[in-house]
Write a protein that holds these residues in place. Sequence first.
Motif, short mmCIF file in Angstrom:
data_model
loop_
_atom_site.label_atom_id
_atom_site.label_comp_id
_atom_site.label_asym_id
_atom_site.label_seq_id
_atom_site.Cartn_x
_atom_site.Cartn_y
_atom_site.Cartn_z
N ARG A 298 -0.23 9.79 -2.97
CA ARG A 298 -1.35 9.74 -2.05
C ARG A 298 -0.96 8.96 -0.81
NH1 ARG A 298 -3.53 10.65 -6.75
NH2 ARG A 298 -5.56 11.64 -6.95
N ASN A 299 -1.73 9.15 0.25
CA ASN A 299 -1.54 8.40 1.47
C ASN A 299 -1.93 6.95 1.23
OD1 ASN A 299 -2.47 7.29 4.16
ND2 ASN A 299 -1.58 9.25 4.80
N HIS A 300 -1.26 6.02 1.91
CA HIS A 300 -1.56 4.61 1.70
C HIS A 300 -3.00 4.26 2.08
CE1 HIS A 300 -0.71 4.38 6.01
NE2 HIS A 300 -1.33 3.21 6.01
N THR A 301 -3.59 4.99 3.03
CA THR A 301 -4.98 4.70 3.39
C THR A 301 -5.95 5.12 2.28
OG1 THR A 301 -5.15 6.79 4.61
CG2 THR A 301 -4.55 4.82 5.87
N SER A 302 -5.60 6.14 1.54
CA SER A 302 -6.43 6.52 0.38
C SER A 302 -6.40 5.43 -0.68
CB SER A 302 -5.93 7.83 -0.23
OG SER A 302 -6.02 8.88 0.70
N ILE A 303 -5.24 4.82 -0.86
CA ILE A 303 -5.10 3.73 -1.82
C ILE A 303 -5.90 2.52 -1.36
CG2 ILE A 303 -3.44 2.17 -2.91
CD1 ILE A 303 -3.30 5.14 -3.85
N MET A 304 -5.85 2.22 -0.06
CA MET A 304 -6.62 1.10 0.48
C MET A 304 -8.11 1.33 0.27
SD MET A 304 -4.46 0.54 3.99
CE MET A 304 -5.46 -0.78 4.65
N HIS A 305 -8.56 2.55 0.47
CA HIS A 305 -9.97 2.89 0.27
C HIS A 305 -10.37 2.70 -1.20
CE1 HIS A 305 -13.78 4.91 0.93
NE2 HIS A 305 -13.51 5.68 -0.11
N LEU A 306 -9.55 3.18 -2.11
CA LEU A 306 -9.83 2.99 -3.54
C LEU A 306 -9.94 1.51 -3.89
CD1 LEU A 306 -7.58 5.34 -5.73
CD2 LEU A 306 -10.05 5.12 -5.81
N TRP B 21 0.85 -1.21 0.00
CA TRP B 21 0.00 0.00 0.00
C TRP B 21 0.88 1.25 0.00
CZ3 TRP B 21 -4.34 -1.60 -1.50
CH2 TRP B 21 -4.98 -2.72 -0.97
N ASN B 22 1.94 1.24 0.79
CA ASN B 22 2.83 2.41 0.86
C ASN B 22 3.50 2.68 -0.48
OD1 ASN B 22 2.42 3.18 3.54
ND2 ASN B 22 3.85 1.63 4.27
N HIS B 23 3.95 1.64 -1.14
CA HIS B 23 4.61 1.81 -2.43
C HIS B 23 3.64 2.40 -3.46
CE1 HIS B 23 7.54 -0.10 -5.56
NE2 HIS B 23 7.26 1.15 -5.84
N ILE B 24 2.44 1.86 -3.52
CA ILE B 24 1.43 2.38 -4.46
C ILE B 24 1.11 3.83 -4.11
CG2 ILE B 24 -0.92 2.12 -5.34
CD1 ILE B 24 -0.64 -0.92 -4.66
N GLY B 25 0.98 4.12 -2.82
CA GLY B 25 0.71 5.50 -2.40
C GLY B 25 1.79 6.46 -2.85
N ARG B 26 3.04 6.04 -2.70
CA ARG B 26 4.15 6.90 -3.15
C ARG B 26 4.11 7.10 -4.66
NH1 ARG B 26 6.93 3.90 0.68
NH2 ARG B 26 7.87 2.59 -0.90
N LEU B 27 3.81 6.04 -5.41
CA LEU B 27 3.74 6.15 -6.87
C LEU B 27 2.65 7.12 -7.32
CD1 LEU B 27 4.04 2.40 -7.95
CD2 LEU B 27 5.72 4.20 -8.37
#
Length: 82
Positions: free
Chosen positions: A62-70, A53-59
Motif C-alpha cells: 500500500r501507499n505510505h499515506t494509506s498506512i498513515m491514515h489507518l 511509513w514507507n517500509h510498512i507500506g511496502r510490507l
Amino acid sequence: MTPGEKIQQAFNNVCKKYDIAKSEILSHKRYPYLVLARMEVVAVLRDELGLSWNHIGRLMSRNHTSIMHLHRKNKTRSYERV
C-alpha cells in the motif's frame, strides 16, 4: 530475534487473534474485521517496532499515506472507546 522475525511475529500474532491468514490482511478487501486487523498490524509495526511509513507500506503493498491514515484512524478509534 532479527527485525524480519519481529515483523513476521507481529503478523502472526494478529492473524492468530483474528483467526485469519496473512494473505487476508494483505488483500485489498475492506471487510470490517480485516480493516481492524490491518490497523492493529500497522500499530504494532509503527509504535512497537518503529518502522517507517514507507517500509510498512511496502510490507503491506500500500501507499505510505494509506498506512498513515489507518494508523490515525486506529488512534482516533482508541480515544472514542475511552
